[in-house]
Design an enzyme around this catalytic site. Structure first.
Site, PDB file in Angstrom:
ATOM      1  CB  CYS A 111      15.189 -75.745 -28.550  1.00  0.00           C
ATOM      2  SG  CYS A 111      13.989 -76.775 -27.675  1.00  0.00           S
ATOM      3  CE  LYS A 150      23.789 -77.180 -27.714  1.00  0.00           C
ATOM      4  NZ  LYS A 150      22.670 -77.963 -28.247  1.00  0.00           N
ATOM      5  N   GLY A 235      25.618 -83.412 -23.508  1.00  0.00           N
ATOM      6  CA  GLY A 235      24.280 -83.214 -22.965  1.00  0.00           C
ATOM      7  C   GLY A 235      23.781 -84.471 -22.284  1.00  0.00           C
TER       8      GLY A 235
END
Length: 336
Positions: A111, A150, A235
């Site tokens: 992120c 991820k 996404g």
């Protein structure tokens, strides 16, 4: 055409088969239960992911966080993604996740949001592989369900250490990795560089899932062909087009799914919005409905006019009436 082979994540009786190997990415404020169910019911998706969740909030027993973690059996296979910077807290959160019974626990190390980076979590962990390793090792030792991680290329183009993190994941028993082929500094700007996905796939023996710039079935085909990745994660491409997984699957199997009709779009949007209205308080619901309307009406005639109109509305009821009237007018214009 690349083969659409099922992917197995994990080992033994906890292994999960992802068929087809198409993944809905975890997105904050987007991949809630309602949106996950919409994508699942359209079909074509192999695994859906929750919006990422703070490990600290999980461990502290935050009720809104626990509510976010509720899921329906219909959603399976499903992953819950957690983030944080303390190994023990992450491990405790992962134990809570395992108790809830999802198919996969995922660790967020990609992120790029500033508030996450400032907490030394998300992509910030790519700048501290020692800490990243401690988190992975501790989480892996505490749960038996499949574990995935991820991440991105690195913090910036001068620090692209994804190969190091990928090998660390493999060495510590992670069952699969996903990489978004941009740096944290890029956020979502520029283009994803899939050549790095090919390098990661060559370097690892565990499954690699490719992510970044998938907006059409042809994009997914090119990513699989050019990188050799085992699966594709979508996404932002799914926010404007929830049908994309069905379209990708059909394309890779040699058929082409028809484009959704205006009636299909109306039914999906109104169905989604009624679900949001039932679950959320007025203020939260309006925020979410405005956001999704911006995505859902992208490219539709007079969509901008609707987006402007809804900014002035102060209740969910008015919002739903405006959206329904918009589609009624669209259908009337189409029939004229």
């Amino acid at each position: 055409m690349p083969a659409l082979e099922p992917m197995v994540i994990g080992r033994g009786d906890r292994a999960v088969t992802i068929d087809p190997p198409l993944f809905l990415a975890p997105m904050a404020g987007v991949t809630d239960r309602d949106f996950r169910l919409i994508v699942r019911r359209i079909g074509g998706v192999g695994l859906v992911s929750m919006e990422f969740i703070s490990s600290r909030a999980i461990v502290d027993g935050n009720q809104r966080t626990r509510d976010l973690m509720y899921f329906a059996e219909e959603e399976r296979p499903l992953a819950i993604q957690i983030y944080g910077s303390d190994a023990e807290t992450m491990a405790e959160a992962a134990e809570v996740v395992q108790e809830l019974g999802p198919d996969v626990c995922d660790i967020n190390m990609g992120c790029p949001a500033n508030k996450v980076l400032k907490g030394c979590a998300g992509a910030a962990l790519m700048g501290d592989l020692d800490l990243a390793g401690r988190i992975i090792r501790e989480v892996r030792s505490r749960i038996r369900i499949p574990l995935t991680v991820k991440f991105r290329l690195g913090l910036n183009h001068s620090e692209t250490n994804y190969l190091d993190l990928g090998r660390l994941c493999e060495d510590l028993g992670v069952d699969a990795v996903t990489m978004h082929a941009r740096t944290a500094k890029q956020m979502f700007r520029g283009e994803a560089d899939w050549t790095h996905l090919a390098r990661l796939k060559e370097a690892l023996s565990i499954p690699v899932i490719g992510n970044g710039d998938i907006t059409t079935p042809e994009d997914a085909e090119r990513l699989l062909r050019q990188t050799g990745c085992d699966g594709v994660m979508v996404g932002r491409g799914a926010t404007r087009n929830p049908w994309i997984f069905h379209q990708i699957r059909s394309h890779l199997l040699g058929t082409e799914a028809p484009e959704p009709t205006l009636i299909d779009r109306r039914d999906l949007i109104l169905g989604h919005f009624h679900m949001v209205a039932e679950r959320e308080a007025n203020r939260f619901a309006l925020h979410k409905l405005r956001k999704f309307t911006g995505w859902y009406t992208y490219g539709l005639p007079n969509g901008k006019r609707l987006r402007q109109q809804i900014q002035q509305l102060d209740t969910v009821e008015k919002f739903l009436v405006a959206v329904e009237a918009f589609f009624d007018q669209q259908l009337d214009d189409l029939a004229a």
